[in-house]
Design an enzyme around this catalytic site. Structure first.
Site, short mmCIF file in Angstrom:
data_model
loop_
_atom_site.label_atom_id
_atom_site.label_comp_id
_atom_site.label_asym_id
_atom_site.label_seq_id
_atom_site.Cartn_x
_atom_site.Cartn_y
_atom_site.Cartn_z
N ARG A 1 0.84 -1.20 0.00
CA ARG A 1 0.00 0.00 0.00
C ARG A 1 0.88 1.25 0.00
O ARG A 1 2.05 1.23 0.33
CB ARG A 1 -0.93 0.03 1.22
CG ARG A 1 -0.20 0.12 2.57
CD ARG A 1 -0.08 1.52 3.10
NE ARG A 1 0.77 1.59 4.28
CZ ARG A 1 2.06 1.87 4.25
NH1 ARG A 1 2.68 2.07 3.11
NH2 ARG A 1 2.75 1.94 5.36
N ASP B 1 -1.59 5.63 13.15
CA ASP B 1 -2.45 4.44 13.28
C ASP B 1 -2.28 3.78 14.64
O ASP B 1 -3.24 3.33 15.24
CB ASP B 1 -2.26 3.45 12.12
CG ASP B 1 -0.85 2.93 11.96
OD1 ASP B 1 0.11 3.50 12.54
OD2 ASP B 1 -0.67 1.91 11.25
N GLY C 1 11.62 -2.86 2.39
CA GLY C 1 12.18 -1.70 3.09
C GLY C 1 11.91 -0.40 2.37
O GLY C 1 12.61 0.58 2.53
N GLY D 1 8.86 1.33 2.33
CA GLY D 1 7.72 2.11 2.82
C GLY D 1 6.42 1.77 2.12
O GLY D 1 5.43 2.47 2.26
N SER E 1 5.82 -4.13 2.21
CA SER E 1 6.06 -5.50 1.77
C SER E 1 5.75 -6.46 2.91
O SER E 1 5.22 -7.55 2.69
CB SER E 1 7.50 -5.67 1.33
OG SER E 1 8.37 -5.32 2.39
N ASP F 1 -1.48 -0.82 7.49
CA ASP F 1 -1.01 -1.55 6.31
C ASP F 1 -1.85 -2.79 6.05
O ASP F 1 -2.21 -3.08 4.91
CB ASP F 1 0.45 -1.97 6.49
CG ASP F 1 1.33 -0.80 6.83
OD1 ASP F 1 0.84 0.33 6.76
OD2 ASP F 1 2.50 -1.03 7.16
N ASN G 1 15.34 -0.23 7.52
CA ASN G 1 15.03 -1.56 8.03
C ASN G 1 14.58 -1.47 9.49
O ASN G 1 15.38 -1.32 10.39
CB ASN G 1 16.28 -2.44 7.91
CG ASN G 1 15.96 -3.87 8.26
OD1 ASN G 1 14.96 -4.13 8.92
ND2 ASN G 1 16.78 -4.79 7.80
N LYS G 2 13.26 -1.57 9.67
CA LYS G 2 12.69 -1.42 11.02
C LYS G 2 13.21 -2.48 11.96
O LYS G 2 13.32 -2.26 13.16
CB LYS G 2 11.18 -1.58 10.95
CG LYS G 2 10.48 -0.29 10.72
CD LYS G 2 9.07 -0.39 11.24
CE LYS G 2 8.11 0.01 10.16
NZ LYS G 2 7.73 -1.07 9.29
#
Ligand code: NG1
Ligand code: MG
Length: 501
Positions: A49, A58, A158, A160, A163, A208, A255-256
């Protein structure tokens, strides 16, 4: 509403990509046949998205406006009956060099995930875990089926564009469908996918997964999280000049999983601490405080009533309530940063308790917590979403630059108050605006990844050319990267089960 069962790719994709998608799906089936022999039973599909507006709110339970993109995750599945509560998952990826195949056995319907390692199959396991737990709630005697699985993803990792949510939502859907002949309820699937993603170490909100599951082709999605999860399609009016959305990659990979403790997860904690702090210091003396750590959006409802009077939440509009909260934030959070000591003192507790309550499940690293800046971003961004929706639904066609102004204001707030932009994203936005974009901003978590731009159709080529000249030409990009750097986003369809031939 249940996840649709479709039998043709034309039910999923825009007409001009069906031929290319047919090849891709045939390749998926060929890899499946090579690996496991024969055809899969079905394919579960969920898209990525782009978020139009409503960034980093959110998880504070404020409404957001994302839309699905064409890029997606498709998972071919064959299910095999199990005799016991033990089951096996054999999983492969079409990109077998980058993402090697694995085989896992799970005893007694228990799915364990090691979130401390970055392993591609963790995303499947997270959907599997959430789905199996839900199925057990419904049927305690569940013998979860063994699965043979091949996956293919086209959402940049990665970037945004979610994925990860595409993968976890498609995985949860695959497991739910394989184990039950019932229709799969969209709300149930979304809720499973949200909880699932937290199993891989990110304390994410629900935007997401909602966008991935609920989106309908041709519309964005207004997602509201409280009192219950709802998702309503939103159509853009036909304005003059005609509008479209461009998505431009920065090629900075965020990369969170690696940076969570100083970026994403820290922001979630800062918002929760801001809620707790405001509740503690701004309520009239003697008000009972919440024992749990509530999200900014809902935990302040009690506070608002106590502070502005019981009638205020009934008589004031949502926008007025948010404006009140901005005033309260200025007044009670004057400092630029707050230490653990300061926050613990305000909450009348110890630092150990503070750490245990707010920072144990998802560890964070920080000396100072920027409560005012983060809360101000959240309340003002929640306001911008409402203003954006008002414009879309006003019936006026003269709204282009007003919509753009709101998106530009989001970018400023993300850069200055939420500190989730980066120099490259700022640069992409500046170049686009100079070349005719109405509104330009980062999309998704930020710190890299993608940007989204509201653009008059007749400026698309000029903006592309400006990015090429001033941004992309300075990076060393492969031909594929160049090709995928900028896309015209078309609001795509959400999750489906493909059970055709
Ligand atoms: P991305 O950038 O797609 O990982 C993240 C969160 C969202 C939301 C946005 C910021 C996950 C899975 N998603 O998105 O819930 O908080 O950042 O608005 O972590
Ligand atoms: Mg993600």
């Amino acid at each position: 509403m249940s996840v649709p069962l479709v039998g043709a790719l034309a039910d999923i994709y825009p007409a001009d990509v069906v031929a290319a998608q047919t090849q891709r799906w045939q390749h998926l089936a060929a890899v499946f046949a090579e690996k496991f022999g024969g055809q899969p039973d079905f394919v579960a599909r969920s898209p990525g998205r782009v978020n139009v507006i409503g960034e980093h709110i959110d998880y504070s339970l404020y409404s957001v406006l994302p839309m699905a993109i064409t890029g997606d995750c498709i998972i071919a599945v064959r299910a095999v009956d199990s005799l016991t509560a033990d089951f096996t998952v054999d999983i492969a990826n079409v990109l077998s060099d980058k993402f090697p195949a694995h085989s896992f056995t799970f005893a007694d319907n228990k799915v364990d995930i090691d979130a401390s390692v970055l392993e591609w199959t963790n995303y499947f396991k997270s959907g599997l875990k959430g789905a199996v737990e839900l199925l057990i709630q419904k049927n305690s005697g569940l013998k979860a089926k063994s699965l043979q699985v091949v996956m293919d993803g086209t959402v940049p990792v990665g970037g945004g564009l979610s994925s990860s949510a595409a993968f976890t939502s498609a995985s949860a859907l695959a497991v739910m469908y394989a184990n039950s002949s019932d229709k799969i309820d969209k709300t149930e699937l979304t809720e499973v996918a949200i909880v699932s993603e937290r199993n891989v170490g990110v304390n994410s909100g629900g935007m997401d997964q909602s966008a991935s599951v609920f989106s309908l082709a041709g519309s964005a999605l207004f997602v509201t999280f409280t009192p219950t999860l709802t998702a309503r399609p939103v159509f853009f009016p036909e304005t003059k000049p005609e509008l479209c959305f461009l998505i431009a990659q920065s090629f900075v990979t965020a990369n969170k999983f690696v940076t969570g403790p100083i970026h994403y997860n820290l922001r979630v904690v800062e918002c929760t601490l801001a809620a707790a702090y405001l509740n503690a210091v701004a309520n009239p003396p003697g008000t009972a405080l919440r024992a749990d750590n509530g999200p900014l959006g809902v935990s302040l409802h009690g506070f608002q009533q106590a502070y502005f009077g019981a009638e205020s939440s009934k008589t004031k509009s949502q926008k007025e309530q948010l404006q009140d909260l901005l005033v309260v934030t200025e007044k009670y959070l004057p400092d630029d940063g707050y230490t653990r000591e300061q926050i613990a003192a305000a909450l009348n507790t110890t630092i150990d308790d503070l750490n245990a309550r707010y920072m144990a499940r998802f560890p964070v690293r920080a000396e100072q917590f920027k409560l005012r800046q983060r809360a101000t971003h959240v309340f003002s961004e929640a306001l911008r979403v409402l203003e954006f929706m008002e414009l879309l639904e006003s019936g006026s066609t003269d709204i282009n630059s007003k919509l753009g102004d709101l998106m530009n204001a989001t970018q400023t707030s993300c850069r200055e108050l939420y500190e989730c932009s980066c120099a490259e994203l700022d640069e992409l936005c500046r170049i686009a605006r100079d070349a005719g974009s109405y509104g330009s901003r980062l999309t998704g978590a930020g710190w890299g990844g993608c940007s989204v731009h509201l653009v008059p159709v007749d400026r698309v080529e000029a903006i592309r050319a400006a990015w090429d000249e001033h941004y992309y030409s300075k990076l060393q990009l492969t031909p594929e990267q160049k090709e995928g750097a900028v896309i015209v986003s078309r609001p795509g369809s959400g999750s489906v089960i493909f059970a055709g031939s």
